[in-house]
Design a protein around this motif. Structure first.
Motif, PDB file in Angstrom:
ATOM      1  N   GLU A 333     -11.696  -4.157  -3.775  1.00  0.00           N
ATOM      2  CA  GLU A 333     -10.709  -4.130  -4.404  1.00  0.00           C
ATOM      3  C   GLU A 333      -9.229  -4.786  -3.650  1.00  0.00           C
ATOM      4  N   CYS A 334      -8.404  -5.375  -4.185  1.00  0.00           N
ATOM      5  CA  CYS A 334      -7.416  -6.022  -3.546  1.00  0.00           C
ATOM      6  C   CYS A 334      -6.110  -5.630  -4.393  1.00  0.00           C
ATOM      7  N   ALA A 363       9.492   9.724   3.174  1.00  0.00           N
ATOM      8  CA  ALA A 363       9.170  11.307   2.265  1.00  0.00           C
ATOM      9  C   ALA A 363      10.426  11.539   1.590  1.00  0.00           C
ATOM     10  N   ALA A 364      11.437  11.667   2.145  1.00  0.00           N
ATOM     11  CA  ALA A 364      12.754  12.251   1.630  1.00  0.00           C
ATOM     12  C   ALA A 364      13.262  11.292   0.612  1.00  0.00           C
ATOM     13  N   ALA A 365      12.672  10.166   0.596  1.00  0.00           N
ATOM     14  CA  ALA A 365      13.247   9.301  -0.580  1.00  0.00           C
ATOM     15  C   ALA A 365      12.225   9.132  -1.701  1.00  0.00           C
ATOM     16  N   GLY A 366      11.188   9.856  -1.435  1.00  0.00           N
ATOM     17  CA  GLY A 366      10.057   9.686  -2.276  1.00  0.00           C
ATOM     18  C   GLY A 366       9.156   8.747  -2.127  1.00  0.00           C
ATOM     19  N   ILE A 367       9.348   7.919  -1.097  1.00  0.00           N
ATOM     20  CA  ILE A 367       8.475   6.753  -1.076  1.00  0.00           C
ATOM     21  C   ILE A 367       6.944   7.100  -0.443  1.00  0.00           C
ATOM     22  N   ASN A 368       6.035   6.699  -1.135  1.00  0.00           N
ATOM     23  CA  ASN A 368       4.383   7.278  -0.706  1.00  0.00           C
ATOM     24  C   ASN A 368       4.157   6.340   0.515  1.00  0.00           C
ATOM     25  N   ILE A 369       3.515   6.784   1.295  1.00  0.00           N
ATOM     26  CA  ILE A 369       2.870   6.061   2.188  1.00  0.00           C
ATOM     27  C   ILE A 369       1.389   5.916   1.987  1.00  0.00           C
ATOM     28  N   GLN A 370       0.933   4.685   1.862  1.00  0.00           N
ATOM     29  CA  GLN A 370      -0.363   4.271   1.382  1.00  0.00           C
ATOM     30  C   GLN A 370      -1.514   4.161   2.297  1.00  0.00           C
ATOM     31  N   MET A 371      -0.933   3.768   3.438  1.00  0.00           N
ATOM     32  CA  MET A 371      -1.800   3.557   4.887  1.00  0.00           C
ATOM     33  C   MET A 371      -0.860   3.709   6.110  1.00  0.00           C
ATOM     34  N   ILE A 453      -6.993  13.901   1.495  1.00  0.00           N
ATOM     35  CA  ILE A 453      -5.521  14.411   1.587  1.00  0.00           C
ATOM     36  C   ILE A 453      -4.869  14.096   0.036  1.00  0.00           C
ATOM     37  N   PRO A 454      -3.971  14.674  -0.434  1.00  0.00           N
ATOM     38  CA  PRO A 454      -3.478  14.198  -1.701  1.00  0.00           C
ATOM     39  C   PRO A 454      -2.737  12.876  -1.419  1.00  0.00           C
ATOM     40  N   ASP A 455      -2.706  12.064  -2.559  1.00  0.00           N
ATOM     41  CA  ASP A 455      -2.008  10.816  -2.391  1.00  0.00           C
ATOM     42  C   ASP A 455      -0.555  10.686  -2.836  1.00  0.00           C
ATOM     43  N   SER A 480      -5.933   6.429   5.941  1.00  0.00           N
ATOM     44  CA  SER A 480      -6.865   5.506   5.098  1.00  0.00           C
ATOM     45  C   SER A 480      -5.884   5.146   3.628  1.00  0.00           C
ATOM     46  N   ASP A 481      -6.358   4.037   2.892  1.00  0.00           N
ATOM     47  CA  ASP A 481      -5.877   3.744   1.583  1.00  0.00           C
ATOM     48  C   ASP A 481      -6.488   4.779   0.901  1.00  0.00           C
ATOM     49  N   GLY A 482      -5.418   5.635   0.192  1.00  0.00           N
ATOM     50  CA  GLY A 482      -5.614   6.792  -0.804  1.00  0.00           C
ATOM     51  C   GLY A 482      -5.666   6.419  -2.051  1.00  0.00           C
ATOM     52  N   SER A 483      -5.727   5.338  -2.588  1.00  0.00           N
ATOM     53  CA  SER A 483      -5.688   4.942  -4.180  1.00  0.00           C
ATOM     54  C   SER A 483      -6.914   5.747  -4.955  1.00  0.00           C
ATOM     55  N   ASP A 484      -7.920   6.166  -4.275  1.00  0.00           N
ATOM     56  CA  ASP A 484      -9.247   6.649  -5.209  1.00  0.00           C
ATOM     57  C   ASP A 484      -9.232   8.034  -4.617  1.00  0.00           C
TER      58      ASP A 484
END
Ligand code: ADP
Ligand code: ASP
Ligand code: MG
Length: 598
Positions: A333-334, A363-371, A453-455, A480-484
């Protein structure tokens, strides 16, 4: 009288007026009693234009012909520069890479310098001529023209400064120095008085395009001070030297790569050698990967994620598919809608509380860290591309990078030290070869992993704030990448603090739906330290291969320009150390001698 190398980038020679202005600078420098070597890039966007032309004819142009084509851009500039100097009453001789004799290996479009003879340049300088060298090019043993990689004129300049034992290596460009981050991305960015080689190396490879990363690597290896300055100003710029600007600052700069893609390989067999099979195929294409993260998924299947430049994505996909065919399972997946934000600082290695501050700010700005991946002197996170600029601005502000540190210092400009310079001159092959200084084993740490962990934004911030509150020193962090929905967060801490860290993790997962905390008291961290760790794509492969050969699983990996760290099972510590020492025996603690990618 000294030798001054002056490099002018594309925008600085974009038209005849600018060429004349650069010519005047060189003539004035010569009149002040110096010998001058100019290194010149192709005019303006000429190289881009040539690339475009080639692509119109062929979507994958043969690399040898690409070099033949691209080298013409610099050839135009050096001839025009020589004419400009002549018109000012000066004397100049233009030389192509081949005419100087800049010998490289044969990896077209990303060739490495092997040797540079100085006789011809010295003779011309002694005849009072200004030498104008075409940047970015060389010649291989069969007289094929090669190029050093986009932006490679910086490397030519530093390499000439090194072999000529120049008194200064001035990189003239369209900014007046090195900034805490790209001033075009963030007007708040501050010009630094100086920056260390290691910080600049990381920043350059993480997206700070002001210097080519291999030019910084070269400067570090041979002790060349780089002076980045504005082409149309006399003001002092920024120095790239051994020491950072401030002895106490934790973060010295930030960078963003907007053109990076996330590659996730899912449901691959969880056994030693799987990563090696995949990375081997990618390394064969000479592609550098970053943010390598692997984690154990469900049913003994593992996931592996990493990032590559957008331009390398198509070839990477082909390579991964070949590997998956061989492995017999797994899917690819890309994603191209991501950006990597990094902070870099030598001081980070000595301080706690840097990572959580960065994570909380996002986090305070609601920006999700994906990795997440870290190394001793950098923290990188992957975020949505559309929020990248905002993330950069927030992180830059959070570390007050716009403010000059109270203890800022400036190192005097020195020329390459005599011993380094002697080494340069006598070193006939592999000037850019891999150099491994050390293979190390650290058995002082344990690992905590929080899986499933919750993404969502704030999880990493929450974890590391609690850890920092207990003054626990965190070394490696990998998320790790939390998309799934299968993201996991692993980090290492000193063994004597593992208990405390695990208790915190256990308490935290109670409030995270479905998350599970686990620990391993006995992990071993193996490190390979040297120069060229990331730019030589073969280093990571050799490590994976040698450990896989002993059936040792790699639990965590991180890479930086100067170090690769691998966490393995503590029971295999000695075996792992042995395997790595054997794998790098030929380049260990020796002078640079050729590349492992060949
Ligand atoms: P040249 O053509 O002279 O080689 P480049 O375009 O390669 O110039 O590099 C200069 C550009 O680098 C600047 O215009 C700036 O936008 C960009 N840049 C990125 N990061 C930084 C940074 N940290 N400091 C200064 N400039 C940066
Ligand atoms: N002209 C080449 C490029 O555009 C080399 C350089 O400018 O440094 O990549
Ligand atoms: Mg450049």
């Amino acid at each position: 009288m000294g030798i001054i190398v002056q490099k002018f980038g594309g925008t600085s020679v974009a038209d005849s007026e600018k060429i004349l202005s650069a010519a005047r600078k060189a003539v004035a420098t010569q009149q002040q009693g110096n010998q001058v070597v100019m290194v010149v890039s192709a005019m303006g966007k000429n190289t881009d234009m040539l690339v475009d032309l080639a692509r119109q004819l062929n979507s994958r142009p043969p690399a040898r012909e690409m070099d033949m084509l691209l080298s013409t851009g610099e050839q135009v500039s050096v001839a025009l520069m020589a004419m400009a100097i002549d018109s000012l009453g000066g004397e100049a001789v233009s030389l192509t890479g081949a005419q100087i004799g800049i010998r490289t290996d044969s990896s077209h479009t990303r060739a490495r310098i092997q040797s540079i003879p100085t006789e011809r340049m010295r003779q011309l300088l002694d005849e009072n001529k200004i030498v104008i060298a075409a940047g970015f090019q060389g010649i291989d043993e069969h007289f094929n023209i090669t190029t050093l990689g986009r932006g490679g004129s910086d490397l030519t300049a530093v390499a000439l400064a090194a072999v000529l034992k120049a008194d200064a290596c001035e990189i003239y460009t369209d900014v007046d120095g090195v900034y805490t981050t790209d001033p075009r991305m963030l007007p708040d960015a501050r010009k630094v008085s100086q920056i260390s080689y290691d910080e600049m190396l990381e920043l350059a490879s993480l997206g700070a395009g002001v210097l080519h990363s291999r030019s910084v690597e070269f400067a570090k290896r041979y002790g060349v001070t780089i002076h980045v300055r504005h082409s149309f100003s006399e003001a002092a710029g920024s120095l790239v030297v051994a020491e950072s600007e401030s002895p106490t600052q934790s973060v010295g700069g930030a960078a963003v790569t907007k053109n990076e893609s996330l590659v996730s390989v899912k449901e691959i067999p969880d056994q030693p050698g799987t990563s090696f099979t995949i990375f081997e195929k990618i390394a064969k294409e000479n592609i550098t990967v970053d943010m390598i993260v692997q984690n154990i998924g469900l049913d003994g299947r593992a996931n592996l994620s990493f990032t590559v430049l957008d331009d390398d994505l198509a070839v990477t996909q082909d390579a991964v598919r070949k590997a998956l065919d061989q492995l017999g399972s797994g899917r690819l997946e890309c994603r191209q809608d991501v950006s990597k934000i990094s902070v870099v600082g030598l001081g980070m290695a000595r301080q706690t509380g840097v990572a959580d501050h960065m994570f909380r700010t996002l986090a305070a700005a609601g920006i999700n860290i994906q990795m997440i991946t870290t190394s001793e002197i950098k923290i990188s996170v992957l975020v949505d591309r559309e929020r990248a600029q905002e993330a950069l601005r927030l992180v830059h502000g959070a570390f007050s990078l716009q403010d000059s540190p109270a203890d800022a210092r400036t190192t005097a400009i020195g020329k390459a030290t005599e011993s380094d310079a002697t080494e340069v001159a006598s070193d006939l092959v592999g000037m850019e070869g891999l150099r491994v200084d050390d293979v190390l084993l650290d058995e002082s740490q344990g690992r905590i992993t929080i899986s499933q962990i919750p993404d969502q934004p704030g999880v990493a911030a929450h974890v590391f704030e609690n850890i920092a509150a207990e003054n626990i020193f965190v070394d490696m962090i990998v998320q790790s990448d939390g998309s799934d929905g299968q993201a996991s967060l692993s980090f290492t801490v000193p063994r004597n603090q593992l208990d405390a860290a695990y208790r915190i993790a256990e308490a935290l997962v109670k409030n995270m739906d479905g998350a599970v905390a686990s620990y391993s008291l006995e992990v071993a961290k193996l490190s390979i330290a040297g120069i060229g760790m990331r730019s030589h794509t073969g280093v990571a492969i050799r490590s994976f291969e040698s450990l896989a050969g002993e059936s040792i699983n790699v639990e965590m990996v991180n890479t930086s320009e100067v170090r690769i760290n691998l966490v393995i099972d503590g029971n295999a510590a000695e075996m792992g150390l042995d395997a790595l020492s054997r794998a790098f025996a030929d380049v260990l603690m020796r002078k640079p001698t050729g590349s492992v990618t060949e």
